[in-house]
Scaffold this motif. Sequence first.
Motif, PDB file in Angstrom:
ATOM      1  N   GLU A  44       0.876  -1.153  -0.055  1.00 32.90           N
ATOM      2  CA  GLU A  44      -0.185   0.096   0.068  1.00 32.90           C
ATOM      3  C   GLU A  44       0.903   1.062  -0.013  1.00 32.90           C
ATOM      4  OE1 GLU A  44      -3.088   0.138   2.946  1.00 32.90           O
ATOM      5  OE2 GLU A  44      -3.929  -1.796   2.418  1.00 32.90           O
TER       6      GLU A  44
ATOM      7  N   ARG B  75     -10.925   6.024  -1.974  1.00 32.37           N
ATOM      8  CA  ARG B  75      -9.552   6.492  -1.125  1.00 32.37           C
ATOM      9  C   ARG B  75      -9.517   6.317   0.390  1.00 32.37           C
ATOM     10  NH1 ARG B  75      -7.986  12.178  -4.064  1.00 32.37           N
ATOM     11  NH2 ARG B  75      -7.484  11.391  -6.279  1.00 32.37           N
TER      12      ARG B  75
ATOM     13  N   ALA C  64       0.796   3.791  -3.058  1.00 31.01           N
ATOM     14  CA  ALA C  64       0.325   5.230  -2.864  1.00 31.01           C
ATOM     15  C   ALA C  64       1.473   6.242  -3.586  1.00 31.01           C
ATOM     16  CB  ALA C  64       0.257   5.498  -1.402  1.00 31.01           C
TER      17      ALA C  64
END
Length: 235
Positions: A186, A209, A190
């Motif tokens: 993650e 989101r 990102a």
Amino acid sequence: MLYWVIRGLLLPFFLVYFRLRRIGREHIPASGPVLLAANHRSFLDPFVIGMMLRRPVYYMAKRELFEKRLQGRLLNALGAFPVDRGAGDARALDAARAILERGDCVVVFPEGTRVRPGPLGEPKRGIGRLALETRVPVVPIAVLGTEDVRRGWRIRPRRVHVRAGRPLSFPSDGTSSPALAGAVTERIWACVSLQWEWLGGVPAPRDCRARTPTRQARRRRAHSISSSHGSTRAA
């Protein structure tokens, strides 16, 4: 040899025909092992990413592409190695580790398949597992425009942009758990999303989101690990 010949032919073609714009090349290490984590929109993506470096790149390609003998040999010569999509392919991960151990560069598409059009897809945690087990830097990369290039067998002139962020480092003892690999994935994704949106890519919907409690816990865990060692750099 074949890799360098084809790269030499494709680079001027990409720069002129696709008006290729390369941003952040200085962020990619010129030597040593490195993982390149990128979004995937087209069969051209590995070649576009390869234009960012002056060194060979190796990348995973779906196993079906290797079923034809001559095509498989050509892909091998260009740095591709097979992976079973949708499954935890241990042999593909072992191949990636071996390439990194000898100091080379591996491109990974965390989405696992081509995603088009619209926002980025969801990443699989294999990239996080590789980053933790190999302890090599990870460079987030976004490619924009390649999804509009191909229509049938026709290759159309479309503007293509590629952008690399600063490398990320994740302190590790060489092991990983599913939860930690997910948290690292993650974090990497990102940063890929940041490059994507900087290029003008479609952002993820607002509701996608929003972080779930599980994701919040994973990100806090990843942040605490990186902060304690002072090694993680943002893109």
